[in-house]
Scaffold this motif. Structure first.
Motif, PDB file in Angstrom:
ATOM      1  N   THR A 193       0.837  -1.204   0.000  1.00 43.17           N
ATOM      2  CA  THR A 193       0.000   0.000   0.000  1.00 43.17           C
ATOM      3  C   THR A 193       0.872   1.254   0.000  1.00 43.17           C
TER       4      THR A 193
ATOM      5  N   ASP B 252      -6.058  -1.825  -5.234  1.00 43.83           N
ATOM      6  CA  ASP B 252      -5.595  -2.453  -3.986  1.00 43.83           C
ATOM      7  C   ASP B 252      -6.622  -3.472  -3.482  1.00 43.83           C
ATOM      8  N   GLU B 253      -6.275  -4.721  -3.499  1.00 41.71           N
ATOM      9  CA  GLU B 253      -7.093  -5.831  -2.995  1.00 41.71           C
ATOM     10  C   GLU B 253      -8.547  -5.815  -3.474  1.00 41.71           C
TER      11      GLU B 253
HETATM   12 MG    MG Z   1      -1.991  -2.947   2.106  1.00 38.84          MG
END
Ligand code: MG
Ligand code: ADP
Length: 258
Positions: free
Chosen positions: A57, A184-185
């Motif tokens: 991140t 992100d994810e």
């Molecule tokens: Mg992360």
């Protein structure tokens, strides 16, 4: 050019969309990114994996200008050093970011959400009064089809499933025609069917856009059929096909084997 050079194209070549060069980020002396270097080619789909706290991140925060590194460069599209620019300027250069939590306008329809994204979502009411040009309508139809929400176009976004909201948000980013998309994810909290469809969606938009996706779900990463970068302690631990990195002794030791 020798064989090794052929395998490792120059990081400053015109085909490189993103080049992180020696990026270091410290929080109170702890190095979240430690001299991190890697690059992504134009049109490439790249998966980033690694244990919690590996710096995934933070890496995205550096690319989008949210976090400024103490050392290193982040070169975009042939030379602009993103570490010198603020977040708004970086977004305007054509870098879109999808966070984990979808931020769609729940009370507006799917179609209107995409329309709002054209105006950057800044003034909801002014943008709804704004008359769409034919080409913009066509683009919305195209994006609706890419994100598998053509049939839900007149539904309130709030009525969509969690997975569909994620796709809508990706669609909203696509309306801005970004050169690079950071995700992100995306599969977190999705059903298996949604996860599979998300992989197909990202594969489809790569090529026209470069896509960097952070994910934990190995089934999902396998479905992407992309090059994989494994981060660990703020550095690249391994890179290559998923099969290659899954069979890498160090990767097994620090990540997969646990
Ligand atoms: Mg992360
Ligand atoms: N704002 C912050 N302040 C202090 N430490 C942070 C901050 N952001 C991240 N970290 C630390 O940096 C490391 C990397 O975090 P992160 O990039 O979120 O990892 P990942 O996304 O790979 O799980 C972690 O140890 C995390 O606790």
């Amino acid at each position: 050019m020798n064989a090794l050079q052929a395998l490792e194209p120059a990081s400053h070549s015109p085909d490189t969309i993103l080049y992180l060069d020696g990026v270091t980020v410290s929080f109170d002396g702890f190095k979240a990114l430690d001299n991190l270097s890697f690059y992504v080619l134009a049109g490439e789909l790249r998966a980033i994996i690694g244990p919690n706290g590996a710096g995934k991140t933070t890496m995205m925060d550096v690319v989008t200008g949210k976090t400024r590194p103490e050392r290193g460069q982040v070169l975009f599209n042939g030379g602009t050093d993103l570490t010198r620019l603020d977040e708004a300027r970086i977004a305007n250069l054509g870098i879109g970011r999808k966070f984990q939590k979808p931020t769609v306008f729940e009370h507006h329809t799917v179609f209107d959400n995409l329309e709002l994204a054209l105006a950057g979502g800044r003034d909801v009411f002014a943008s709804l009064l704004f008359k769409l040009a034919g080409a913009q309508k066509d683009r919305i139809d195209e994006v609706l089809e890419i994100i598998a929400l053509a049939e839900a176009r007149n539904m309130a976004a709030g009525a969509l499933s969690h997975g569909q909201k994620q796709w809508l948000e990706i669609g909203m980013l696509l309306m801005q025609e970004p050169d690079l998309l950071l995700v992100d994810e995306p599969a977190a909290g999705m059903t298996d069917a949604e996860t599979e469809q998300t992989a197909a969606l990202l594969k489809r938009i790569a090529g026209d856009h470069s896509v960097v996706v952070v994910e934990h779900d190995m089934e999902f990463v396998r479905a992407l059929e992309s090059r994989v970068t494994v981060l660990h302690e703020g550095r690249v631990l391994a890179e290559g096909s998923l099969d290659k990195v899954q069979n890498d002794e160090t990767v097994i030791e620090v990540y997969l084997g646990r």
